[in-house]
Design a protein around this motif. Structure first.
Motif, PDB file in Angstrom:
ATOM      1  N   THR A 317       0.827  -1.197   0.000  1.00 19.67           N
ATOM      2  CA  THR A 317       0.000   0.000   0.000  1.00 19.67           C
ATOM      3  C   THR A 317       0.864   1.251   0.000  1.00 19.67           C
ATOM      4  N   PHE A 318       1.969   1.173   0.737  1.00 17.62           N
ATOM      5  CA  PHE A 318       2.890   2.308   0.722  1.00 17.62           C
ATOM      6  C   PHE A 318       3.427   2.546  -0.686  1.00 17.62           C
ATOM      7  N   ALA A 320       2.096   1.740  -3.487  1.00 22.57           N
ATOM      8  CA  ALA A 320       1.035   2.321  -4.322  1.00 22.57           C
ATOM      9  C   ALA A 320       0.848   3.791  -3.995  1.00 22.57           C
ATOM     10  N   GLY A 321       0.940   4.106  -2.675  1.00 22.67           N
ATOM     11  CA  GLY A 321       0.766   5.497  -2.254  1.00 22.67           C
ATOM     12  C   GLY A 321       1.807   6.413  -2.875  1.00 22.67           C
ATOM     13  N   VAL A 322       3.042   5.891  -3.026  1.00 23.77           N
ATOM     14  CA  VAL A 322       4.127   6.711  -3.574  1.00 23.77           C
ATOM     15  C   VAL A 322       3.739   7.276  -4.943  1.00 23.77           C
TER      16      VAL A 322
END
Lengths: 363, 363, 363, 363, 363
Positions: A317-318, A320-322
């Motif tokens: 998820t991190f 993807a968040g980037v």
């Protein structure tokens, strides 16, 4: 829903009440659950040849029987009527401390030897068919040379088989003295523990199946109340052992030599009961430990599932968040195969985590 | 899959049935598992010079042997045929309480001394080769001056070595009396406990290896059933110790002075069995504690992994989320090196967390 | 909020102070809580016909009574005035070690036989109505052939019923000797334990209801302080049992043969108290175990909820994050039914998880 | 890596083998670890004036010594050669049951008194210097009026100091009889337990340091194996106490009055060993509890860190997620100070959480 | 920081050293901590009229006193000088085993009766004021008809009050024999346990406050070291009880009839110490259980907070993530009240979760 341990009522019953404890010694009245039923007086008179059975309306009728010949058995159901107990005391000249103990149903089982008679207190265990809990009741016996007086709290069928043997002159009972009648009663009471134990044993097996298949809070409550019942049962049977042992070795004039063999048999039975109770307690403790270990094991399993999910998807998820960020200058976003490359990274990351957990034997 | 503790069947078997407990004393029939096999009567008659062995069709044949000379050993396999037991009682004039105890296979081991004979109850332990569980069986012995009657529940090979010694006149057995034959039987039964213990010992070692390498729920179940078997074994062997001790110090006329040394030897063996059972129980308890501590340790490790992942990536995801917001006025987004700078912040954050966990010794 | 275990004050009180322990033997002064109240001297003199009751201003008044006829009972409330104790010692010629023990209120219950008198130390338990905690107080008795001296720490109503029986000549007390008065006092003290136990029993039942419905930290504290009170109660009653037993079998000239029956009754009561305390302890231990198992169960449930939420939504959030990325080339974003398709994937994922948890019996 | 509890080998060794248990009594061969080394026969003959020491090639040489004068000590190393044991039995006329016990190295320590000699079985504990585990070995002693035969399983140096005292005529040993030689051997064996305990004590202290600084799974395994070694040590030393006590109070003709004082000394030592073992067990249990409490404490700490991180950042991530949404109409996004305001909200939220955790004492 | 259990040094001290254990019996030198201080010889000689006190430079001076009249008390401080002990042995003709026991400070308390003298070993407990730990020291007493020799390891003030009573002729001590002096010393040593217990009691109360307010790892360590100190204290006091009992019932010629009453008093004190130690152990166990339950409770609370936060915000974050996706066709994004509607959904979701947790009683 309000949970409730079924046995608690029984606990309160086993303690003497303050009111009684404060009274002058030798004058204590009835101590126990409040009862209203009239006292029932059942009278047997028998010897080897003949046999009479009568329900007495009052104790005065007793005088019409000679208590010097044959054996007289007075069975009193209900000890809450002080007058009747005082009257018995007068007719058979019983010591006031004995009468006090008869009325106080919180005694331990015991044998007391007086000059003319033996005083025996027994604890009788029965299963209440409705609530499926164990009920403990006090049975007092006064054993004279030619008579036995038995006093119990409420009616029950434990002594029925003994009564039938007297009626039908089956076995030795009609040929022998008051000590053998005493043996017959003690034996019936002790043997009834086996049927109580059988009930508990069945209950334990049911809960064991439950434990192995779908343990839950209700099972836990059940195990604890069963364990507590065993505590009370053990407290009741333990002094019974001493009673049987005292009777076996008694040299009171009312106990004939030959009866001692029979009391040894009763003594063996009490030891079997004690051992069965101890074994049941060991088994309950083992079940509880198994329950707790199983819960602990399950918690571990739950934690592993949580950790695997969290450890795999939180980093992804991190990542993807980037690339969801809106920086103006993010070169990767413009690459032609940026997106495909991102997927490769993500799959490698997830695969690496899976291999790591496999190595740790979490999968 | 339905889990099942293998021993539960054994438990039910060790309790007297209600039906029997209610019966008139001295008249109790067979109590135990239902058996259909016909009763087998094996008869030995021997003295130092000669030896006869015969399978009896009926007890009447026994009268053709003089039971005054030499030693007679009647081995009865199967105690569920009441008629045969009554017949034995009549031939050897045995007390009815003894006959009742013979048929009731839920007794504790014990010695009872009667005028003409000794009555000995033993508990024999064997391993059921199929289910790998311990089977307890009752062996009753009636020891007269010139005869021994042994009654067992089902056929087994525990006494075979003793029978061979009689057949081949090996050892002292043919030269000595009924007390030495009694010793031979008790010794065989006690020594058989060692082979049962060896079996359990092997089982414990297997489970120990299992525990140290890959503990799981099945192991837990196994440990608990083994522990329970030990409870039953201990309950069986404990009174055997008293039996050996009583026989060692007995001054019954059927026990000769010189045999006492041999019973002391048996007594030593029962103590070794008791100690081995206790040691095994200590070991099982230790294994369970080790199991639970290991589970606890593992849970701690799982928690650490979870916490490290969560504590590192959750803040980072937040930081990524910040710059994914669509506010119109977000100056950082326009900076040329905003993105690079962001990565520096993220790496510093993650590194700081790692150092923090290192200091806490979680890594 | 500062938590506090209510019993701690009591503990400190049960240990002798260093100051006293260091003193020369036989000269020890008062040991116990500091008290200021003046010592109260209550004097009874009675025989079967007459009865005198007087509050003495000083011990000198005692000489106006003949202590050779009838029974004298001197009840001293307050043992912190050394002068009065020394004076009693002189008047009744009491051994200095006895006087030291009277003043030192940290004794265990005991009986010591001297040539002319018996020295009995009792521990009396009462409930402090304000703090609802158990208070233990020392009662010392010196029993001569015609007198009883009782010394207690502070005023109480435990002996009131006995005093009334003397006043009203109820029961046997006026007809009998100093040994029966001793019995009366011991019996009152022992019977008072029952009312203390009843209080504790009620408290246990309250906490049991609490445990089954809404267990929390305060309940835990309560269970522990109750358990600790039972430790102290047990420590107090245990030697009382020995006291009753010694008195029952004493052949001291001051104890008449016939009183032994009454002391046997007291002995039975002490055993009942001991058993009740043991049973209460077993129950408290069971409650604690149940509490801890319940907490463990709840933790498991909490973990499951957490895991279910995390395991379902963390992957979904990742999937949402994927399509929040700003890669220029992401073909799925352009598809007409991309969004609808995405929802289908998400719902299938979530449903799969739910089925998985259902199979694991977490739902 | 395969974990392994070091002691398991020892367990198997302490149980009699089935093969032996089944054999005819009094005929049992060697039971124990397989050994190939030839049996060593060391012979001492001494009185106050002179002293001879010889390694015997065969037992026949023994006849060249008069065993009626002075003291003969035959030390046999290795009990696996049945022929030699039978030969000893013939030369010294030893009972077959004694010879069986000598060869069976799984005995408990014991004393058996025969007419002409005493039979003493001891358990000797030594530390295997390689594996650092405790080794238990059986030493059998046959004590006649002028001779002592000692039989041990393998060579060791425990008795060396005693041998030197004989050689150098140091101490009393040369002036006294076979009972003092017996004392010397028993004393050496018991005192050797202290060096074993010292070893274990050092090991416990090392593990304690380990426990307080960096507890891990390996420590846990170590504590459990140490605890298990103590179980075996305790099982070995416990009957040694009885041995010393029996010898102290023995009135066998081979034990002179004056030696009893020395056996009392040995008895004191065995009690010290028993107490040390018990203390060590208490300490190990305490260490295990401390270990588990520490793990529990750490788990709590880990949970707190996880919870603090999760509870602070998960809400913040949500807040960031809100403004990452692409709704067309989101007024906040257009505000000039929207972004600055957002940061204020976020910082207040995080600060609030921190204060909340501070109040709960989690920080 | 390196944690350290304060008592460990004490443990090592209580075990005999190997070096000594290997030595020839009756020749063992000093065993204990290495000490350099010169041995101090304090000599008292007194009868009812007169009194002499002298510090001896050497034991030869002792001959200038008649040891046949009055009472001589030689107090030796320091038992590490073997020469002095051998010299005492020669002057008073003491058995070598006694001298060995005097020098070996790892003995249990005990009484040994020899023809001319009694040998008493006591364990004295004192608190080291610096480290606040309990120190156990051995005091040996040799009691002849007119003399007492007391040997202690190091100087202390426990016997000062006794010395003062001799100097000032306070109490009975100057009027009575060596047995009363023995009593005086034993009484001082036993009473000193009370001051040690008081210290520990205070320490327990401090830790109890700590436990109820802010339990942490340091408290846990403290509880464990206190518990361990109690193990050692118990080990020391337990045989003291036997010592007092043996002295009370001794019929050795050096113990006069009248002194028995005083030893009974000492015996009562040892029982009080034993009970206090047991009570303290029960309390420590209770505190540990409370500690662990509290930790368990807190962990549960932490878990609930974590779960509530995670379960509320993780789904919301997902919902926010959904509308952060960049699909071209997402109809909701175009709706006018899409954003407002989204907030309503989010608030309903969060509210639902809160109600769910309220029902589960997690809030």
């Amino acid at each position: 829903m309000t949970r409730r341990l079924p046995i608690s009522r029984g606990i309160r019953k086993q303690l003497p009440k303050t009111s009684q404890a404060q009274a002058s010694p030798g004058s204590g009245g009835y101590v126990g659950e409040k009862r209203e039923a009239p006292v029932k007086l059942q009278f047997f008179h028998y010897d080897e040849q003949q046999y009479t059975e009568k329900e007495l309306a009052s104790l005065d009728e007793i005088n019409s029987f000679s208590v010097k010949q044959g054996i007289s058995w007075l069975n009193v159901t209900g000890v809450h009527d002080e007058l009747i107990i005082q009257q018995i005391g007068k007719i058979f000249s019983i010591h006031p401390l004995v009468l006090e103990d008869v009325a106080n149903t919180t005694q331990r089982a015991k044998v007391e030897e007086y000059d003319d008679y033996l005083f025996v207190v027994l604890k009788m265990a029965t299963i209440d068919q409705e609530t499926k809990t164990v009920i403990l009741e006090q049975v007092s016996l006064i054993v004279g040379p030619h008579y036995v007086i038995s006093l119990q709290e409420q009616e029950g069928d434990v002594l029925d088989s003994l009564r039938n043997r007297i009626r039908l002159a089956k076995g030795r009972v009609r040929k022998m003295g008051s000590d053998y009648l005493l043996y017959g009663i003690v034996d019936s009471v002790v043997d009834n523990y086996f049927s109580v134990l059988e009930n508990i044993g069945t209950s334990i097996e049911e809960q064991e199946d439950w434990l192995l298949n779908s343990p839950n809070q209700e099972l836990l409550d059940n195990i604890y109340s069963l364990k507590r019942e065993l505590v009370f049962l053990r407290k009741a049977i333990w002094p019974m052992r001493e009673v049987a042992n005292t009777l076996q070795h008694s040299d009171h004039s009312n106990i004939k030599k030959g009866t001692s063999l029979f009391f040894r048999d009763v003594y063996d039975h009490t030891i079997q009961v004690v051992e069965a109770v101890e074994t049941f307690r060991d088994m309950m403790t083992g079940m509880l430990d198994l329950y707790l270990s199983t819960v602990s094991n399950k918690m571990n399993e739950v934690m592993k599932v949580l950790t695997i999910f969290a450890a795999i998807f939180i980093p992804l998820t991190f990542v993807a968040g980037v690339y969801g960020m809106n920086f103006e200058f993010m070169p990767e976003l413009k690459w032609k195969f940026g997106y495909a490359f991102w997927w490769i990274v993500v799959i490698l990351l997830a695969g690496g985590m899976l291999i790591y957990f496999k190595r740790k034997k979490w999968l």
